[in-house]
Design an enzyme around this catalytic site. Sequence first.
Site, PDB file in Angstrom:
ATOM      1  N   THR A  82      50.192  31.020  34.423  1.00 49.93           N
ATOM      2  CA  THR A  82      51.238  29.994  34.272  1.00 49.93           C
ATOM      3  C   THR A  82      52.623  30.601  34.402  1.00 49.93           C
ATOM      4  OG1 THR A  82      49.834  28.610  32.897  1.00 49.93           O
ATOM      5  CG2 THR A  82      52.192  28.331  32.610  1.00 49.93           C
ATOM      6  N   SER A 107      44.050  32.510  35.547  1.00 48.64           N
ATOM      7  CA  SER A 107      43.151  33.456  34.870  1.00 48.64           C
ATOM      8  C   SER A 107      41.835  32.849  34.410  1.00 48.64           C
ATOM      9  CB  SER A 107      43.864  34.160  33.710  1.00 48.64           C
ATOM     10  OG  SER A 107      43.864  33.368  32.544  1.00 48.64           O
ATOM     11  N   THR A 133      47.298  32.955  30.340  1.00 50.05           N
ATOM     12  CA  THR A 133      46.952  33.036  28.913  1.00 50.05           C
ATOM     13  C   THR A 133      45.454  32.823  28.662  1.00 50.05           C
ATOM     14  OG1 THR A 133      47.397  30.677  28.611  1.00 50.05           O
ATOM     15  CG2 THR A 133      49.214  32.191  28.159  1.00 50.05           C
TER      16      THR A 133
END
Length: 340
Positions: free
Chosen positions: A33, A80, A113
């Site tokens: 992000t 991710s 994250t």
Amino acid sequence: MNSQQLYFYTVFMKKQLHPVKRRKLVILGTGGTIAGKAAHASDNIGYTAAQVGIDQLLAAIPALAASGLIISEQVSQIDSKDMSFDVWARLAARVRHFLADDDVQGIVITHGTDTLEETAFFLQLTCQPAKPVVLTCAMRPATALVPDGPQNVMDAVAVARHPEACGVVAVCAGTVHSAMDVQKVHPYRLDAFSSGDACPVGYVEEGKLRLLRNWPVPQAGIACEAIEKVATWPRVEIVMNYAGASALTVQALVDQGVRGLVVACTGNGTIHEDLQAGLLSAQAAGVRVVRSTRCPDGRILPLPGNTIADSQGLSPVKARIALMLDLITEDQRPSAAGQT
Ligand code: SIN
């Protein structure tokens, strides 16, 4: 001198021998992000992750210019959630490469994250750095009206520049978490990570680190040279205990040749009797089985008669990585190599 004291002594001596040389800082981009773009600045969630290159990302933080010599490199550009063993192997190789350079003081990695805690733990176990490796991230895209990425990068750089810093840590919302403890605990808030019972390593306040406890220490005997051969990594999966859990998934995984299973147990390592029966027969057939807990805090306390090992406080996703690396190490032993 025990192994922990020896480790800190070695780190201290290395720092004495290279006090001013280590001025280069490496920033590796992997996506997330923090590198995300939305159509509107007011949109903090409807974005596409991993759109802005690391050079462009860093160029948008003018304050970094005062942070000394920075080398940047794009290792991957992914959301991710799609993290793969290939990217992990490539990232570990680049981390090891830069750590071996005496002129490099530390490494910052920009990361999504969602699986940050897994990558941090993987790097801690496979690279065991005596220099800082600092993962950072953002909960809002780079295009947001008030993005959190730039401040997180500045804080991560402050940690990586700290003369005592070592090991893999994660920095988010001014908090420094050890790779061993960090866990994403919130899907939206900027302060999305926690170290649980362990408490954070420290806080970054106006560019200064307030240290609360020791840096992460390498785990003896886990370092693994074989991780480049991604195709040979053993399959280790996670199954969960819940109301009505059965042995069906375990059986299907065993039939497909799984080498290890981590159970996200309920409470203090408890497992539904039907699932437990499946796990015990998998274990009897040679599959490595480890119990972790679904509880976000605390760890399983052993009871007499436990027949399935526990994860020693590791969360299910981290226990999976530890088991995978353990199996890779086991496969490297001469006796195992001789059998194949
Ligand atoms: C990701 O993990 O790459 C997307 C989500 C995030 O970074 O917050």
